[in-house]
Design a protein around this motif. Sequence first.
Motif, PDB file in Angstrom:
ATOM      1  N   ASN A 193       0.559  -1.611   0.214  1.00  0.00           N
ATOM      2  CA  ASN A 193      -0.444   0.231   0.142  1.00  0.00           C
ATOM      3  C   ASN A 193       0.865   1.022  -0.122  1.00  0.00           C
ATOM      4  N   TYR A 223      -4.429   3.804  -9.139  1.00  0.00           N
ATOM      5  CA  TYR A 223      -3.973   3.477  -7.515  1.00  0.00           C
ATOM      6  C   TYR A 223      -3.269   3.179  -6.398  1.00  0.00           C
ATOM      7  N   THR A 224      -3.154   3.321  -5.568  1.00  0.00           N
ATOM      8  CA  THR A 224      -2.395   3.678  -3.892  1.00  0.00           C
ATOM      9  C   THR A 224      -2.136   1.916  -3.314  1.00  0.00           C
ATOM     10  N   SER A 283      -5.659  -2.180  -6.674  1.00  0.00           N
ATOM     11  CA  SER A 283      -6.924  -1.788  -5.322  1.00  0.00           C
ATOM     12  C   SER A 283      -6.138  -0.187  -5.622  1.00  0.00           C
ATOM     13  N   ASN A 284      -7.161   0.272  -4.101  1.00  0.00           N
ATOM     14  CA  ASN A 284      -7.188   1.683  -3.526  1.00  0.00           C
ATOM     15  C   ASN A 284      -7.166   0.630  -1.814  1.00  0.00           C
ATOM     16  N   GLY A 285      -6.226   1.852  -1.392  1.00  0.00           N
ATOM     17  CA  GLY A 285      -6.164   1.693   0.441  1.00  0.00           C
ATOM     18  C   GLY A 285      -4.564   2.527   0.930  1.00  0.00           C
ATOM     19  N   ARG A 286      -4.509   2.509   2.165  1.00  0.00           N
ATOM     20  CA  ARG A 286      -3.680   2.839   2.485  1.00  0.00           C
ATOM     21  C   ARG A 286      -3.156   1.686   3.130  1.00  0.00           C
ATOM     22  N   THR A 287      -4.052   0.887   4.302  1.00  0.00           N
ATOM     23  CA  THR A 287      -3.606  -0.290   4.721  1.00  0.00           C
ATOM     24  C   THR A 287      -4.218  -1.223   4.650  1.00  0.00           C
ATOM     25  N   GLN A 318      -6.731  -3.691   5.819  1.00  0.00           N
ATOM     26  CA  GLN A 318      -7.504  -2.955   6.088  1.00  0.00           C
ATOM     27  C   GLN A 318      -8.711  -2.378   5.078  1.00  0.00           C
ATOM     28  N   ASP A 319      -8.224  -1.410   4.186  1.00  0.00           N
ATOM     29  CA  ASP A 319      -8.691  -0.704   2.989  1.00  0.00           C
ATOM     30  C   ASP A 319      -8.683  -1.724   2.141  1.00  0.00           C
ATOM     31  N   LEU A 320      -8.085  -2.885   1.768  1.00  0.00           N
ATOM     32  CA  LEU A 320      -7.978  -3.887   0.897  1.00  0.00           C
ATOM     33  C   LEU A 320      -8.797  -5.152   0.742  1.00  0.00           C
TER      34      LEU A 320
END
Length: 192
Positions: free
Chosen positions: A115, A152-153, A176-180, A182-184
């Motif tokens: 991420n 995407y992050t 995908s997208n998300g900083r952590t 958990q977001d994925l």
Amino acid sequence: MTVNMTKGQAISLEKQGGGTLTAVRMGLGWQAAPRRGLFGSRTREIDLDASAVLFADKQPVDVVFFRHLVSDDGSVRHTGDNLVGGAGQGGDDESILVDLQRVPVHIDQIVFTVNSFTGQTFQEVQNAFCRIVDETNGQELARYTLDGGGQYTAQIMAKVHRAGAGWQMTAIGNPSNGRTFQDLMPAILPHL
């Protein structure tokens, strides 16, 4: 001999010459892509974070990441957070060690993600890869290279999963997208 994996490809994790692996390292590497500016090209530091989510029957039961460096059972260990990257095609920027013999029998899959904690997209990253190494002798067994960047992050990179008495690695390569991690989680579940 290293297997260069393609998206969706699975390989058996065995020692060359036979036998099962006992400990592997999932290494992740990346470099900041140069950006063209008014005064030439420059790079900006990129903070990517490697995580390993441990699953039992498609349910997450533990995670190893920069804030929880060792799984509760001690079988999976993160070597530490790299805030800038830079290894690219060379060594690993972040590594997660998996003692396959110590992974509890109810854990059937370990999914590796990366991420951008700071929210930069993969358009700003180059030479990103994940690789699996036989930790007993340092031999690289498989490598999955992330080709091209995108808006995407995050990336669901690969998974190690039980196959009979041994283990297999599957390259997922799903943006995908998300900083952590958990977001994925919603994006990981279809790959289990």
